[in-house]
Design a protein around this motif. Sequence first.
Motif, PDB file in Angstrom:
ATOM      1  N   GLN A   1      33.007 -19.277  44.183  1.00  0.00           N
ATOM      2  CA  GLN A   1      31.805 -19.438  45.002  1.00  0.00           C
ATOM      3  C   GLN A   1      31.278 -18.086  45.475  1.00  0.00           C
ATOM      4  OE1 GLN A   1      31.972 -22.766  47.545  1.00  0.00           O
ATOM      5  NE2 GLN A   1      30.435 -22.027  48.984  1.00  0.00           N
ATOM      6  N   GLU A   2      32.179 -17.185  45.894  1.00  0.00           N
ATOM      7  CA  GLU A   2      31.755 -15.853  46.318  1.00  0.00           C
ATOM      8  C   GLU A   2      31.178 -15.058  45.151  1.00  0.00           C
ATOM      9  OE1 GLU A   2      34.584 -14.191  49.812  1.00  0.00           O
ATOM     10  OE2 GLU A   2      35.646 -14.715  47.950  1.00  0.00           O
ATOM     11  N   LEU A   3      31.840 -15.114  44.016  1.00  0.00           N
ATOM     12  CA  LEU A   3      31.438 -14.310  42.869  1.00  0.00           C
ATOM     13  C   LEU A   3      30.135 -14.785  42.233  1.00  0.00           C
ATOM     14  CD1 LEU A   3      34.911 -13.809  41.174  1.00  0.00           C
ATOM     15  CD2 LEU A   3      33.499 -12.020  42.201  1.00  0.00           C
ATOM     16  N   LEU A   4      29.783 -16.053  42.446  1.00  0.00           N
ATOM     17  CA  LEU A   4      28.576 -16.579  41.824  1.00  0.00           C
ATOM     18  C   LEU A   4      27.384 -16.560  42.780  1.00  0.00           C
ATOM     19  CD1 LEU A   4      29.995 -19.526  39.671  1.00  0.00           C
ATOM     20  CD2 LEU A   4      29.452 -17.188  38.970  1.00  0.00           C
ATOM     21  N   PHE A   5      27.217 -17.586  43.583  1.00  0.00           N
ATOM     22  CA  PHE A   5      25.991 -17.749  44.351  1.00  0.00           C
ATOM     23  C   PHE A   5      26.068 -17.265  45.800  1.00  0.00           C
ATOM     24  CE2 PHE A   5      25.408 -20.691  40.850  1.00  0.00           C
ATOM     25  CZ  PHE A   5      24.079 -20.463  40.499  1.00  0.00           C
ATOM     26  N   ASP A   6      27.222 -17.397  46.443  1.00  0.00           N
ATOM     27  CA  ASP A   6      27.304 -17.010  47.852  1.00  0.00           C
ATOM     28  C   ASP A   6      27.286 -15.499  48.038  1.00  0.00           C
ATOM     29  OD1 ASP A   6      27.383 -19.654  48.429  1.00  0.00           O
ATOM     30  OD2 ASP A   6      29.326 -19.630  49.472  1.00  0.00           O
ATOM     31  N   GLY A   7      28.014 -14.788  47.200  1.00  0.00           N
ATOM     32  CA  GLY A   7      28.112 -13.350  47.344  1.00  0.00           C
ATOM     33  C   GLY A   7      29.011 -12.964  48.510  1.00  0.00           C
ATOM     34  N   PHE A   8      29.252 -11.669  48.642  1.00  0.00           N
ATOM     35  CA  PHE A   8      30.057 -11.162  49.756  1.00  0.00           C
ATOM     36  C   PHE A   8      29.633  -9.727  50.052  1.00  0.00           C
ATOM     37  CE2 PHE A   8      32.306 -10.820  45.746  1.00  0.00           C
ATOM     38  CZ  PHE A   8      32.626  -9.481  45.674  1.00  0.00           C
ATOM     39  N   SER A   9      29.817  -9.331  51.289  1.00  0.00           N
ATOM     40  CA  SER A   9      29.423  -7.987  51.724  1.00  0.00           C
ATOM     41  C   SER A   9      30.476  -6.974  51.321  1.00  0.00           C
ATOM     42  CB  SER A   9      29.223  -7.963  53.238  1.00  0.00           C
ATOM     43  OG  SER A   9      28.224  -8.881  53.621  1.00  0.00           O
ATOM     44  N   ASP A  10      30.045  -5.743  51.140  1.00  0.00           N
ATOM     45  CA  ASP A  10      30.959  -4.666  50.774  1.00  0.00           C
ATOM     46  C   ASP A  10      30.361  -3.355  51.274  1.00  0.00           C
ATOM     47  OD1 ASP A  10      32.269  -2.542  49.110  1.00  0.00           O
ATOM     48  OD2 ASP A  10      33.254  -4.272  48.214  1.00  0.00           O
ATOM     49  N   THR A  11      31.170  -2.568  51.981  1.00  0.00           N
ATOM     50  CA  THR A  11      30.680  -1.300  52.520  1.00  0.00           C
ATOM     51  C   THR A  11      30.156  -0.395  51.422  1.00  0.00           C
ATOM     52  OG1 THR A  11      32.330  -1.440  54.295  1.00  0.00           O
ATOM     53  CG2 THR A  11      31.310   0.715  53.910  1.00  0.00           C
ATOM     54  N   LEU A  12      30.823  -0.411  50.287  1.00  0.00           N
ATOM     55  CA  LEU A  12      30.402   0.448  49.168  1.00  0.00           C
ATOM     56  C   LEU A  12      29.039   0.058  48.616  1.00  0.00           C
ATOM     57  CD1 LEU A  12      33.646   1.051  47.083  1.00  0.00           C
ATOM     58  CD2 LEU A  12      32.302   2.735  48.325  1.00  0.00           C
ATOM     59  N   LEU A  13      28.643  -1.189  48.819  1.00  0.00           N
ATOM     60  CA  LEU A  13      27.336  -1.619  48.335  1.00  0.00           C
ATOM     61  C   LEU A  13      26.224  -0.829  49.011  1.00  0.00           C
ATOM     62  CD1 LEU A  13      25.785  -3.539  46.507  1.00  0.00           C
ATOM     63  CD2 LEU A  13      25.811  -5.231  48.338  1.00  0.00           C
ATOM     64  N   GLU A  14      26.382  -0.538  50.303  1.00  0.00           N
ATOM     65  CA  GLU A  14      25.388   0.275  51.006  1.00  0.00           C
ATOM     66  C   GLU A  14      25.335   1.675  50.425  1.00  0.00           C
ATOM     67  OE1 GLU A  14      23.260  -0.873  53.225  1.00  0.00           O
ATOM     68  OE2 GLU A  14      24.163  -2.840  52.831  1.00  0.00           O
ATOM     69  N   VAL A  15      26.500   2.219  50.061  1.00  0.00           N
ATOM     70  CA  VAL A  15      26.538   3.531  49.423  1.00  0.00           C
ATOM     71  C   VAL A  15      25.827   3.480  48.078  1.00  0.00           C
ATOM     72  CG1 VAL A  15      28.054   5.336  48.509  1.00  0.00           C
ATOM     73  CG2 VAL A  15      28.708   4.079  50.572  1.00  0.00           C
ATOM     74  N   LEU A  16      26.099   2.418  47.317  1.00  0.00           N
ATOM     75  CA  LEU A  16      25.496   2.252  46.008  1.00  0.00           C
ATOM     76  C   LEU A  16      23.979   2.214  46.094  1.00  0.00           C
ATOM     77  CD1 LEU A  16      26.165   1.783  43.006  1.00  0.00           C
ATOM     78  CD2 LEU A  16      26.181  -0.657  43.476  1.00  0.00           C
ATOM     79  N   LYS A  17      23.456   1.600  47.142  1.00  0.00           N
ATOM     80  CA  LYS A  17      22.007   1.469  47.299  1.00  0.00           C
ATOM     81  C   LYS A  17      21.323   2.793  47.593  1.00  0.00           C
ATOM     82  CE  LYS A  17      20.481  -2.153  49.524  1.00  0.00           C
ATOM     83  NZ  LYS A  17      20.318  -3.214  50.542  1.00  0.00           N
ATOM     84  N   THR A  18      22.097   3.807  48.029  1.00  0.00           N
ATOM     85  CA  THR A  18      21.495   5.100  48.373  1.00  0.00           C
ATOM     86  C   THR A  18      21.792   6.182  47.340  1.00  0.00           C
ATOM     87  OG1 THR A  18      23.459   5.744  49.650  1.00  0.00           O
ATOM     88  CG2 THR A  18      21.704   4.577  50.824  1.00  0.00           C
ATOM     89  N   LEU A  19      22.476   5.823  46.265  1.00  0.00           N
ATOM     90  CA  LEU A  19      22.880   6.832  45.290  1.00  0.00           C
ATOM     91  C   LEU A  19      21.708   7.386  44.498  1.00  0.00           C
ATOM     92  CD1 LEU A  19      26.232   5.441  43.848  1.00  0.00           C
ATOM     93  CD2 LEU A  19      25.904   7.322  45.446  1.00  0.00           C
ATOM     94  N   ASN A  20      20.759   6.555  44.221  1.00  0.00           N
ATOM     95  CA  ASN A  20      19.656   6.985  43.369  1.00  0.00           C
ATOM     96  C   ASN A  20      18.355   6.481  43.968  1.00  0.00           C
ATOM     97  OD1 ASN A  20      17.816   7.480  41.325  1.00  0.00           O
ATOM     98  ND2 ASN A  20      19.296   7.063  39.698  1.00  0.00           N
ATOM     99  N   ASP A  21      17.458   7.421  44.285  1.00  0.00           N
ATOM    100  CA  ASP A  21      16.200   7.045  44.940  1.00  0.00           C
ATOM    101  C   ASP A  21      15.316   6.176  44.049  1.00  0.00           C
ATOM    102  OD1 ASP A  21      16.918   8.444  47.180  1.00  0.00           O
ATOM    103  OD2 ASP A  21      15.879  10.282  46.588  1.00  0.00           O
ATOM    104  N   THR A  22      15.529   6.236  42.743  1.00  0.00           N
ATOM    105  CA  THR A  22      14.683   5.451  41.836  1.00  0.00           C
ATOM    106  C   THR A  22      15.186   4.030  41.677  1.00  0.00           C
ATOM    107  OG1 THR A  22      15.935   6.129  39.886  1.00  0.00           O
ATOM    108  CG2 THR A  22      14.091   7.534  40.539  1.00  0.00           C
TER     109      THR A  22
END
Length: 488
Positions: free
Chosen positions: A179-200
């Motif tokens: 359920q987490e891996l498919l539709f619900d998802g889960f938070s991860d601190t690294l995801l915020e880092v990933l979102k700022t890695l590349n401005d494009t």
Amino acid sequence: MCSSCTDFQKKTVSFGCSAFLVLFAIVLGSLWPTLSSNLLREKLVIKNGSVNYQNWIKTPIPMYLEIYMFNWTNPADLHRYPEVKPNFQEMGPYVFQEVHERVNLIWNNNHTVTFNQRRTWHFVQERSNGMLNDTVTNLNVISLNVAYLLRNADAIKKFAANILIDLDGSLLWHKKTVQELLFDGFSDTLLEVLKTLNDTVRIPFDKFGWFVNRNLSETYDGSFTMNTGEDSLENTGLLTLWNGASHTGMYKGSCGDVRGTTGELWPVMHSNKTNVTIFASDVCRSLTLQYGEEVIINDVEGAKYVGDERVFDNGLKYAEAACWCNSKPEQCPDVKPGVFNASACKFDSPTFISYPHFYLADASYREAIDGMKPNRSKHEFYIAIEPHTGIPLDVRAQLQINMLLQPVRGFKLYEKVPELMVPMLWFTQRATLTTELANQAKMALMLPKLGIYVAIFFGTTGILLGGIFAYLAIRKWSDQVPYEELLR
């Protein structure tokens, strides 16, 4: 017939009726091809009130999304590769009923309509082999992406990212639920880092999940502009634009062209033995299927079109497929046949698409790991279509998502790992024509012949009646002539 009429009047009426029936049959037979063509066109063109519009605006065929997860059973032996191959156990299917609806329609002046697509999924326990709280072990996609996107970064950025991965990341996700891996998802601190890695790169989600934020979304798949068939039924359903452009901008040359249909609606075809093309927004590209064979679904004849090895070739076997490679020309092809680099569509992540279990892919992909059992009957991608109406009869759209695990300098987790194409999950979109829609299709197919049959019936009836009337008239006339006069 009237009792007060004279014999001449009776004969005139009788022969007049016969002549009328024959004349009616001739006129009907002459005009029916045009009339039936217009009637069929009114049913198939996409406009308010047409049969095709009703079938397109909300999918009438029961559709199911079947998802199979891959569980990595021996990750502790990773660094013993190739002595011990990674082993993957298939879990599932986890079945969801899927409904497609077209919303935000804009009717354009050039015989096209622009729309968004809303997809809805509901878990169907009785069709599934497993529960959504089943747990899965496989690659940590977020850590993998951080390392991959920074593989060519300077030492300072790598050092900072390495510290974060050590604190909050891992090589694997252990026991994440389906359920987490498919539709619900889960938070991860690294995801915020990933979102700022590349401005494009603008990652449009705050949680990770393969289908997160997609249920009921009207915008995730983008906007589509397609032909309504008003100008020609041979154009019905063919896309002209995706997100307002005729080229995706993600792949070179003709590989980036927006071509084909969304898969639920097809143009009228004069020849079965041609190719058909689906535009799959999930991978931001078109997939061209080859003619396979004739099939019969619910007593409706159709043509089956199959995804063969050309779909995921990269120019090694088929020169026209070379434009799918986004690497430098001297580095192309950058993957072996049978696996498609979808990173341009997936926020530059090392995401690769194949058929399930690496079916039709280079043998090295499945030989590097254990658990892959490619099987044509289970893993073939195909669609069956009734060519004269464009009605899909049977759909098995099957793809596998893989992540590329490779050594990355400067990241302790990834410096000594082997290079592997790791299967994460595969899914099937399954739909089969219902009996009710099959009857509609059969009626539409009978329409051109129906008028001819009616014309033949009335024409034959008119001729027979005329012959009978003529016979009776001659016989009555001969009975009235004296025998002596017949001998003269």
